[in-house]
Design a protein around this motif. Structure first.
Motif, PDB file in Angstrom:
ATOM      1  N   HIS A  67      27.163  -6.135 -21.418  1.00  0.00           N
ATOM      2  CA  HIS A  67      26.503  -7.115 -20.537  1.00  0.00           C
ATOM      3  C   HIS A  67      27.254  -8.410 -20.376  1.00  0.00           C
ATOM      4  O   HIS A  67      27.391  -9.092 -19.265  1.00  0.00           O
ATOM      5  N   THR A  68      27.676  -8.889 -21.475  1.00  0.00           N
ATOM      6  CA  THR A  68      28.581 -10.129 -21.380  1.00  0.00           C
ATOM      7  C   THR A  68      29.694 -10.014 -20.592  1.00  0.00           C
ATOM      8  O   THR A  68      30.006 -10.913 -19.784  1.00  0.00           O
ATOM      9  N   ALA A  69      30.308  -8.852 -20.690  1.00  0.00           N
ATOM     10  CA  ALA A  69      31.647  -8.608 -19.791  1.00  0.00           C
ATOM     11  C   ALA A  69      30.938  -8.514 -18.304  1.00  0.00           C
ATOM     12  O   ALA A  69      32.107  -9.278 -17.327  1.00  0.00           O
ATOM     13  N   ILE A  70      30.023  -7.931 -18.066  1.00  0.00           N
ATOM     14  CA  ILE A  70      29.809  -8.101 -16.491  1.00  0.00           C
ATOM     15  C   ILE A  70      29.224  -9.372 -16.035  1.00  0.00           C
ATOM     16  O   ILE A  70      29.648  -9.654 -14.956  1.00  0.00           O
ATOM     17  N   ASP A  71      28.778 -10.040 -16.991  1.00  0.00           N
ATOM     18  CA  ASP A  71      28.153 -11.428 -16.411  1.00  0.00           C
ATOM     19  C   ASP A  71      29.442 -12.385 -16.380  1.00  0.00           C
ATOM     20  O   ASP A  71      29.327 -13.618 -15.698  1.00  0.00           O
ATOM     21  N   ASN A  72      30.770 -12.309 -17.070  1.00  0.00           N
ATOM     22  CA  ASN A  72      31.693 -13.065 -16.989  1.00  0.00           C
ATOM     23  C   ASN A  72      33.159 -12.074 -16.621  1.00  0.00           C
ATOM     24  O   ASN A  72      33.948 -12.110 -17.714  1.00  0.00           O
ATOM     25  N   PRO A  73      33.136 -11.749 -15.411  1.00  0.00           N
ATOM     26  CA  PRO A  73      34.216 -10.748 -15.019  1.00  0.00           C
ATOM     27  C   PRO A  73      35.476 -11.338 -15.376  1.00  0.00           C
ATOM     28  O   PRO A  73      36.505 -10.247 -15.454  1.00  0.00           O
ATOM     29  N   ASP A  74      35.689 -12.600 -15.412  1.00  0.00           N
ATOM     30  CA  ASP A  74      36.975 -13.353 -15.427  1.00  0.00           C
ATOM     31  C   ASP A  74      37.554 -13.297 -16.870  1.00  0.00           C
ATOM     32  O   ASP A  74      38.860 -13.514 -16.976  1.00  0.00           O
ATOM     33  N   LEU A  75      36.808 -13.065 -17.752  1.00  0.00           N
ATOM     34  CA  LEU A  75      37.259 -12.905 -19.298  1.00  0.00           C
ATOM     35  C   LEU A  75      37.790 -11.635 -19.869  1.00  0.00           C
ATOM     36  O   LEU A  75      36.983 -10.688 -19.489  1.00  0.00           O
ATOM     37  N   PRO A  76      38.793 -11.820 -20.545  1.00  0.00           N
ATOM     38  CA  PRO A  76      39.150 -10.601 -21.071  1.00  0.00           C
ATOM     39  C   PRO A  76      38.305 -10.027 -22.206  1.00  0.00           C
ATOM     40  O   PRO A  76      37.617 -10.971 -22.776  1.00  0.00           O
ATOM     41  N   ILE A  77      38.271  -8.719 -22.296  1.00  0.00           N
ATOM     42  CA  ILE A  77      37.058  -8.273 -23.302  1.00  0.00           C
ATOM     43  C   ILE A  77      37.376  -8.875 -24.867  1.00  0.00           C
ATOM     44  O   ILE A  77      36.232  -8.955 -25.323  1.00  0.00           O
ATOM     45  N   ASP A  78      38.558  -9.108 -25.172  1.00  0.00           N
ATOM     46  CA  ASP A  78      38.671  -9.459 -26.616  1.00  0.00           C
ATOM     47  C   ASP A  78      38.126 -10.871 -26.591  1.00  0.00           C
ATOM     48  O   ASP A  78      37.596 -11.438 -27.553  1.00  0.00           O
ATOM     49  N   MET A  79      38.240 -11.602 -25.548  1.00  0.00           N
ATOM     50  CA  MET A  79      37.721 -13.115 -25.608  1.00  0.00           C
ATOM     51  C   MET A  79      36.097 -13.146 -25.320  1.00  0.00           C
ATOM     52  O   MET A  79      35.491 -13.557 -26.081  1.00  0.00           O
ATOM     53  N   VAL A  80      35.371 -11.823 -24.770  1.00  0.00           N
ATOM     54  CA  VAL A  80      34.137 -11.409 -24.760  1.00  0.00           C
ATOM     55  C   VAL A  80      33.737 -11.413 -26.358  1.00  0.00           C
ATOM     56  O   VAL A  80      32.747 -12.057 -26.759  1.00  0.00           O
ATOM     57  N   GLU A  81      34.435 -10.431 -26.981  1.00  0.00           N
ATOM     58  CA  GLU A  81      34.248 -10.178 -28.200  1.00  0.00           C
ATOM     59  C   GLU A  81      34.004 -11.508 -29.136  1.00  0.00           C
ATOM     60  O   GLU A  81      33.134 -11.569 -30.050  1.00  0.00           O
ATOM     61  N   LYS A  82      35.039 -12.159 -29.058  1.00  0.00           N
ATOM     62  CA  LYS A  82      35.333 -13.463 -29.741  1.00  0.00           C
ATOM     63  C   LYS A  82      34.209 -14.200 -29.821  1.00  0.00           C
ATOM     64  O   LYS A  82      33.644 -15.045 -30.555  1.00  0.00           O
ATOM     65  N   LEU A  83      33.733 -14.276 -28.360  1.00  0.00           N
ATOM     66  CA  LEU A  83      32.660 -15.309 -28.097  1.00  0.00           C
ATOM     67  C   LEU A  83      31.239 -14.823 -28.820  1.00  0.00           C
ATOM     68  O   LEU A  83      30.459 -15.762 -29.278  1.00  0.00           O
ATOM     69  N   LEU A  84      30.935 -13.468 -28.714  1.00  0.00           N
ATOM     70  CA  LEU A  84      29.857 -13.078 -29.394  1.00  0.00           C
ATOM     71  C   LEU A  84      29.788 -13.298 -30.742  1.00  0.00           C
ATOM     72  O   LEU A  84      28.984 -13.705 -31.573  1.00  0.00           O
ATOM     73  N   ILE A  85      31.104 -12.935 -31.621  1.00  0.00           N
ATOM     74  CA  ILE A  85      31.295 -13.276 -32.974  1.00  0.00           C
ATOM     75  C   ILE A  85      30.901 -14.907 -33.195  1.00  0.00           C
ATOM     76  O   ILE A  85      30.205 -15.273 -34.261  1.00  0.00           O
ATOM     77  N   ALA A  86      31.688 -15.703 -32.468  1.00  0.00           N
ATOM     78  CA  ALA A  86      31.375 -17.051 -32.607  1.00  0.00           C
ATOM     79  C   ALA A  86      29.918 -17.445 -32.619  1.00  0.00           C
ATOM     80  O   ALA A  86      29.392 -18.319 -33.342  1.00  0.00           O
ATOM     81  N   LYS A  87      29.104 -16.850 -31.605  1.00  0.00           N
ATOM     82  CA  LYS A  87      27.959 -17.268 -31.365  1.00  0.00           C
ATOM     83  C   LYS A  87      26.982 -16.707 -32.392  1.00  0.00           C
ATOM     84  O   LYS A  87      25.863 -17.681 -32.950  1.00  0.00           O
ATOM     85  N   ARG A  88      27.230 -15.600 -32.963  1.00  0.00           N
ATOM     86  CA  ARG A  88      26.343 -15.031 -34.132  1.00  0.00           C
ATOM     87  C   ARG A  88      26.726 -15.734 -35.545  1.00  0.00           C
ATOM     88  O   ARG A  88      25.985 -16.308 -36.029  1.00  0.00           O
ATOM     89  N   GLU A  89      28.033 -16.305 -35.615  1.00  0.00           N
ATOM     90  CA  GLU A  89      28.295 -17.232 -36.711  1.00  0.00           C
ATOM     91  C   GLU A  89      27.592 -18.602 -36.562  1.00  0.00           C
ATOM     92  O   GLU A  89      27.177 -19.159 -37.527  1.00  0.00           O
ATOM     93  N   ALA A  90      27.671 -19.193 -35.367  1.00  0.00           N
ATOM     94  CA  ALA A  90      27.004 -20.406 -35.167  1.00  0.00           C
ATOM     95  C   ALA A  90      25.373 -20.374 -35.620  1.00  0.00           C
ATOM     96  O   ALA A  90      24.778 -21.242 -36.000  1.00  0.00           O
TER      97      ALA A  90
END
Length: 69
Positions: free
Chosen positions: A38-61
């Motif tokens: 879902h996040t990758a679809i909403d942000n098509p310009d971001l590489p998938i590994d960046m999407v995963e890192k953003l989700l991890i950072a959000k969860r940790e925050a």
């Protein structure tokens, strides 16, 4: 609240393997894949590994920390 859904057996087996490797339950693994997709679809310009890192950072925050002296 949880809702039962049907998933393809192949998808379930892949999720089961990945869930074990990442210390998740099968439903949590499928939810994780859905969030990443879902996040990758909403942000098509971001590489998938960046999407995963953003989700991890959000969860940790959102996690609280307890400091021990």
């Amino acid at each position: 609240m949880s809702i039962s859904i049907r998933v393809n057996e192949n998808l379930y087996n892949q999720a089961k393997i990945q869930a074990k490797a990442e210390l998740r339950t099968v439903p949590n693994q499928i939810e994780y894949w859905a969030r990443v997709g879902h996040t990758a679809i909403d942000n098509p310009d971001l590489p998938i590994d960046m999407v995963e890192k953003l989700l991890i950072a959000k969860r940790e925050a959102n996690q609280s920390f307890e400091f021990i002296d």
